[in-house]
Design an enzyme around this catalytic site. Structure first.
Site, PDB file in Angstrom:
ATOM      1  N   HIS A  36      -8.983  -5.553   4.803  1.00 27.18           N
ATOM      2  CA  HIS A  36      -7.660  -5.905   4.254  1.00 27.18           C
ATOM      3  C   HIS A  36      -7.326  -7.378   4.523  1.00 27.18           C
ATOM      4  CE1 HIS A  36      -3.851  -3.710   2.746  1.00 27.18           C
ATOM      5  NE2 HIS A  36      -3.795  -4.983   2.395  1.00 27.18           N
ATOM      6  N   ASP A  40     -11.668  -3.963  -0.080  1.00 27.12           N
ATOM      7  CA  ASP A  40     -10.866  -4.653   0.936  1.00 27.12           C
ATOM      8  C   ASP A  40      -9.872  -3.686   1.565  1.00 27.12           C
ATOM      9  OD1 ASP A  40     -10.045  -7.075   2.323  1.00 27.12           O
ATOM     10  OD2 ASP A  40      -8.174  -6.907   1.189  1.00 27.12           O
ATOM     11  N   GLU A  77      -7.380   3.403   6.493  1.00 24.35           N
ATOM     12  CA  GLU A  77      -7.533   2.116   7.181  1.00 24.35           C
ATOM     13  C   GLU A  77      -6.569   1.908   8.340  1.00 24.35           C
ATOM     14  OE1 GLU A  77      -6.694  -0.605   3.820  1.00 24.35           O
ATOM     15  OE2 GLU A  77      -4.962  -1.286   4.960  1.00 24.35           O
ATOM     16  N   ARG A 128      -5.137  -0.698  -2.983  1.00 25.47           N
ATOM     17  CA  ARG A 128      -4.787   0.227  -1.893  1.00 25.47           C
ATOM     18  C   ARG A 128      -5.870   1.291  -1.802  1.00 25.47           C
ATOM     19  NH1 ARG A 128      -2.000  -3.133  -0.302  1.00 25.47           N
ATOM     20  NH2 ARG A 128       0.254  -3.152   0.112  1.00 25.47           N
TER      21      ARG A 128
END
Ligand code: NAD
Length: 332
Positions: free
Chosen positions: A294, A257, A262, A233
């Site tokens: 993500h 990622d 985000e 996260r």
């Protein structure tokens, strides 16, 4: 039951639709669920949400007022849900605790391999008819020390993959998993792990205890030139501190990622827009940083498992088999 599916993409419609076979009435909404979009939930029994929906107090209260009886998260993490409010409202929250640890762990490994051998740069060079190797020098993973922070399902899987490359795996977790111990991961305190590792990969959940676990202080404890990976996260990392670490050379490679801000970027096509997030823009300027949006979970196997578990949660709720649901809150 009438189910409002938020943050719905074409692949959600495909995978959830295939499993549903008409059992529940699904309606797909492209926007995120938040206090602005919550009026859309009127007349539904269930909302089905994903990682960047905002289930804060206002949204949960409005869901309850609108007659929503269940929140079905189609993801593992639930850091975007105000759990005390959900408990207070007696609104049950269910999730998909495990769908494919392999998907996420393999993506973390892909980031590590690509960063090390500069595949992102090599690919562009060859397309430009440039076959020079200067700047592409990597290292052998064999014999290197890899630190896994969080030894749950994904952390164990990632550690196993890296053991396959001949790495020594060390770990930090306040609740060390038996499987990790059986695999021979060496458990260390956080400072010792930071100090010893060539590669550090984050696999713990985002909670108050782990918020910005990677910050200026913890970065200063790392081995110079460390590779840092985050597929967990965004909030685990203080991004400006990582940027400073990259500028000084303290951090040698970063593979992300996930990103703290985000929800205003990922899963959408903004290729015609001007990027407004200056911190994210700065991150993109480094040759030794790879960012994906993500997508670590995004495999066929994971989407199938997410759809199956989401429907088993919905069916268990509809049939009153509450003990069979993967509950985050009791709902009582
Ligand atoms: P898990 O619950 O199996 O494991 C989490 C581990 O973290 C546990 O062993 C726990 O003891 C440990 N932990 C708790 N507090 C900690 C702390 N303070 N420091 C270090 N470790 C701590 O979870 P999982 O299935 O392995 O998933 C891990 C995380 O991966 C999830 O929380 C989620 O945020 C993230 N995730 C990302 C994607 C993606 O697509 N990028 C997909 C799925 C999950």
């Amino acid at each position: 039951m009438k189910v409002a599916v938020f943050s719905a993409k074409p692949y959600d419609q495909t995978y959830l639709g295939e499993i549903n076979q008409g059992q529940h009435e699904l309606e797909f909404f492209e926007p995120h669920l938040d206090s602005q979009t919550v009026p859309l939930t009127k007349g539904f029994d269930v909302v089905c949400c994903f990682v960047n929906d905002t289930l804060d107090r206002d949204t949960l209260v409005a869901l309850k007022d609108n007659g929503i009886k269940l929140v079905a998260m189609r993801c593992a993490g639930f850091n975007n849900v105000d759990l005390p409010t959900a408990e207070q409202l007696e609104l049950p929250i269910v999730r998909v605790p495990e769908y494919s640890p392999y998907a996420v762990a393999e993506h973390a490994a892909a980031l590590a391999l690509s960063l090390n051998r500069n595949l992102h740069r090599a690919h562009n060079r060859v397309r430009e008819n440039d076959y020079s190797l200067d700047g592409l020098l990597g290292f052998d993973f064999n014999g290197k020390t890899v630190g896994v922070i969080g030894t749950g399902k994904i952390g164990v899987c990632f550690g196993k993959i890296m053991q396959g490359f001949g790495c020594k795996v060390v770990a930090y977790d306040p609740y060390p998993s038996n499987e990790a111990q059986k695999l021979g991961f060496e458990f260390l305190d956080l400072d010792t792990l930071l100090n010893r590792c060539d590669v550090i990969s984050l696999h713990c959940p985002l909670m108050s205890q782990t918020y910005h676990i990677i910050n200026a202080y913890t970065i200063s404890k790392m081995k110079r030139g460390v590779m840092l990976l985050n597929t967990s996260r965004g909030g685990l990392i203080d991004t400006p501190a990582v940027i400073e670490g990259l500028k000084s050379g303290q951090i040698g490679h970063v593979g992300l990622d996930v990103y703290e801000e985000e929800e205003d970027l990922f899963f959408e096509d903004y290729s015609n827009n001007v990027l407004q997030d200056d911190t994210f823009a700065r991150l993109q300027t480094f040759p030794n940083v790879i960012i994906t949006g993500h997508q670590a979970f995004f495999t066929k196997e994971a989407l199938t498992a997410i759809a199956k578990v989401t429907f088993s949660n919905l069916n268990a709720f509809a049939e009153g088999r509450f003990e069979d649901m993967h509950q985050v809150t009791t709902g009582k």
